[in-house]
Design a protein around this motif. Structure first.
Motif, PDB file in Angstrom:
ATOM      1  N   LEU A 223       0.828  -1.199   0.000  1.00 59.55           N
ATOM      2  CA  LEU A 223       0.000   0.000   0.000  1.00 59.55           C
ATOM      3  C   LEU A 223       0.864   1.252   0.000  1.00 59.55           C
ATOM      4  N   SER A 224       1.941   1.203   0.762  1.00 59.04           N
ATOM      5  CA  SER A 224       2.834   2.350   0.844  1.00 59.04           C
ATOM      6  C   SER A 224       3.668   2.518  -0.423  1.00 59.04           C
ATOM      7  N   ALA A 225       4.157   1.396  -0.959  1.00 59.24           N
ATOM      8  CA  ALA A 225       5.076   1.454  -2.104  1.00 59.24           C
ATOM      9  C   ALA A 225       4.365   1.642  -3.434  1.00 59.24           C
ATOM     10  N   ASN A 226       3.136   1.120  -3.550  1.00 59.55           N
ATOM     11  CA  ASN A 226       2.440   1.167  -4.837  1.00 59.55           C
ATOM     12  C   ASN A 226       0.957   1.481  -4.654  1.00 59.55           C
ATOM     13  N   PRO A 227       0.651   2.677  -4.141  1.00 60.39           N
ATOM     14  CA  PRO A 227      -0.758   3.023  -3.935  1.00 60.39           C
ATOM     15  C   PRO A 227      -1.569   3.056  -5.227  1.00 60.39           C
ATOM     16  N   ASP A 228      -0.900   3.361  -6.352  1.00 60.35           N
ATOM     17  CA  ASP A 228      -1.610   3.403  -7.630  1.00 60.35           C
ATOM     18  C   ASP A 228      -2.154   2.032  -7.996  1.00 60.35           C
ATOM     19  N   LEU A 229      -1.347   0.993  -7.805  1.00 63.61           N
ATOM     20  CA  LEU A 229      -1.794  -0.365  -8.087  1.00 63.61           C
ATOM     21  C   LEU A 229      -2.962  -0.745  -7.179  1.00 63.61           C
ATOM     22  N   VAL A 230      -2.827  -0.431  -5.893  1.00 59.91           N
ATOM     23  CA  VAL A 230      -3.896  -0.758  -4.945  1.00 59.91           C
ATOM     24  C   VAL A 230      -5.175  -0.018  -5.314  1.00 59.91           C
ATOM     25  N   LYS A 231      -5.034   1.247  -5.707  1.00 59.80           N
ATOM     26  CA  LYS A 231      -6.212   2.035  -6.094  1.00 59.80           C
ATOM     27  C   LYS A 231      -6.882   1.436  -7.316  1.00 59.80           C
ATOM     28  N   ARG A 232      -6.096   1.062  -8.313  1.00 56.89           N
ATOM     29  CA  ARG A 232      -6.669   0.474  -9.528  1.00 56.89           C
ATOM     30  C   ARG A 232      -7.329  -0.871  -9.230  1.00 56.89           C
ATOM     31  N   PHE A 233      -6.727  -1.626  -8.330  1.00 57.45           N
ATOM     32  CA  PHE A 233      -7.303  -2.934  -7.991  1.00 57.45           C
ATOM     33  C   PHE A 233      -8.646  -2.757  -7.275  1.00 57.45           C
ATOM     34  N   THR A 234      -8.698  -1.883  -6.279  1.00 63.47           N
ATOM     35  CA  THR A 234      -9.951  -1.688  -5.544  1.00 63.47           C
ATOM     36  C   THR A 234     -11.021  -1.062  -6.445  1.00 63.47           C
ATOM     37  N   THR A 235     -10.597  -0.221  -7.368  1.00 67.30           N
ATOM     38  CA  THR A 235     -11.548   0.343  -8.326  1.00 67.30           C
ATOM     39  C   THR A 235     -12.148  -0.750  -9.199  1.00 67.30           C
ATOM     40  N   ALA A 236     -11.306  -1.686  -9.642  1.00 71.60           N
ATOM     41  CA  ALA A 236     -11.788  -2.800 -10.453  1.00 71.60           C
ATOM     42  C   ALA A 236     -12.738  -3.685  -9.666  1.00 71.60           C
ATOM     43  N   VAL A 237     -12.443  -3.909  -8.383  1.00 72.88           N
ATOM     44  CA  VAL A 237     -13.340  -4.697  -7.538  1.00 72.88           C
ATOM     45  C   VAL A 237     -14.697  -4.007  -7.433  1.00 72.88           C
ATOM     46  N   THR A 238     -14.687  -2.719  -7.141  1.00 73.87           N
ATOM     47  CA  THR A 238     -15.945  -1.966  -7.055  1.00 73.87           C
ATOM     48  C   THR A 238     -16.732  -2.051  -8.354  1.00 73.87           C
ATOM     49  N   GLN A 239     -16.075  -1.831  -9.472  1.00 71.79           N
ATOM     50  CA  GLN A 239     -16.764  -1.852 -10.766  1.00 71.79           C
ATOM     51  C   GLN A 239     -17.306  -3.239 -11.100  1.00 71.79           C
ATOM     52  N   SER A 240     -16.607  -4.269 -10.676  1.00 71.35           N
ATOM     53  CA  SER A 240     -17.068  -5.642 -10.917  1.00 71.35           C
ATOM     54  C   SER A 240     -18.356  -5.924 -10.150  1.00 71.35           C
ATOM     55  N   TYR A 241     -18.388  -5.511  -8.887  1.00 65.77           N
ATOM     56  CA  TYR A 241     -19.594  -5.720  -8.081  1.00 65.77           C
ATOM     57  C   TYR A 241     -20.737  -4.835  -8.571  1.00 65.77           C
TER      58      TYR A 241
END
Length: 334
Positions: A223-241
């Motif tokens: 989360l600290s080193a790659n917040p962009d990846l985490v943000k894109r992943f959680t965004t994809a999860v939200t959009q999937s649901y």
């Protein structure tokens, strides 16, 4: 080093639209998502998110693997996997033990654990479990934690019951066959039992232990080193649901049953549809909070209450601070 000579606007356009640059643009971050338990249609939104290109649109390629919740959190902390999808109670226990894990998407806004017993068993409350044989899938499972709290609130302990460990794929059948008196598992399996003509008594764990079902976790380091990846992943999860909620329950289940859970009985689709329509969509994935802040929103007060209750009943030694291990997805990268 590869060098390019661009002399005109036309040649620049040709270069940028070439297969070489297209392959660079199409490159996605490959991540491993370790899911609680085994492959099951209940995870259909995630499977559909991959199949419909939602994760790809967010620059992510996902590999699904499976394990018990406690193992997922150990793997997350060690950096062996990128993201996990364990039960919330297990995350609290991991945080209490000092594991550097972060909830980044509270996908299930409430717990779906429940004690299920045949209506003919006479089991109506946790007090009725004294001397009974109870099945859980693992002594490291969230349902085992729920069993402990439920017993203690009823003035009982594990010494008052016989606990059996039964694999996920066989636990419902163990109740149907009378091999155990009750199971602590998922409320969703009530629909399977009722479809087979079994009258069911159900005690929701969330009624005495406010908690969360499956949530997305990652390591503090990632989360600290790659917040962009985490943000894109959680965004994809939200959009999937969101895609499933917006009228695609049947489509998501078809994807799951055909490609990700092919051994699951196809005749279960009607039961699964009922579970999605009556439980998941209205009250598990969505809540008053998600109506305001979007899917995956984190209720820190509810998380803290969950941790405090687990500590109160000595399931964990002390309650971690929710703010130390729970992150609202809207704040990631800010």
């Amino acid at each position: 080093m590869i060098q390019f000579r661009v002399t005109t606007a036309a040649s620049l356009l040709a270069l940028l639209t070439s297969p070489f640059f297209a392959s660079i643009a199409a490159a996605a971050d490959k991540v491993v998502l370790q899911i609680d338990g085994a492959a099951a249609p209940f995870y259909a939104p995630l499977y559909a998110g991959v199949d419909k290109g939602i994760f790809e649109k967010n620059g992510i390629e996902v590999e699904f693997i499976y394990a018990a919740a406690a193992d997922i959190l150990t793997n997350i902390a060690a950096g062996n996997v990128d993201f996990g999808f364990p039960n919330g109670d297990a995350v609290v226990a991991a945080a209490a033990n000092g594991l550097p894990v972060k909830v980044v998407h509270t996908t299930y806004q409430r717990g779906i654990g429940a004690l299920l017993a045949k209506g003919s068993s006479g089991i109506k409350t946790y007090k009725d479990l004294k001397g009974k044989k109870i099945a859980v899938t693992s002594l490291a499972s969230p349902n085992y934690l729920q069993l402990q709290v439920g017993l203690k609130q009823a003035g009982l302990s594990l010494d008052d019951v016989s606990v059996e460990v039964v694999a996920t794929g066989a636990i419902v059948q163990s109740l149907q066959a009378g091999q155990v008196d009750a199971i602590v598992f998922s409320e969703l399996r009530k629909y399977n039992l009722e479809a087979d003509g079994t009258k069911v008594t159900m005690i929701l764990s969330n009624d005495f232990l406010p908690s969360f079902g499956n949530v997305v976790v990652t390591s503090s380091k990632k989360l600290s080193a790659n917040p962009d990846l985490v943000k894109r992943f959680t965004t994809a999860v939200t959009q999937s649901y969101e895609w499933v909620i917006d009228g695609h329950i049947g489509d998501a289940l078809d994807i799951s049953l055909a490609k990700y859970t092919p051994t699951w009985p196809k005749d279960q689709k009607a039961i699964l549809t009922t579970a999605f329509e009556q439980t998941f969509v209205p009250s598990v994935w969505q809540s008053a909070l998600t109506k305001q802040k979007g899917l995956g929103a984190a209720d820190l007060a509810a998380w803290q209450k969950n941790a405090d209750i687990l500590a109160q009943y000595k399931v964990i030694d002390s309650a971690p601070k929710a703010a130390d291990f729970v992150v609202d997805p809207s704040t990631i990268g800010k």
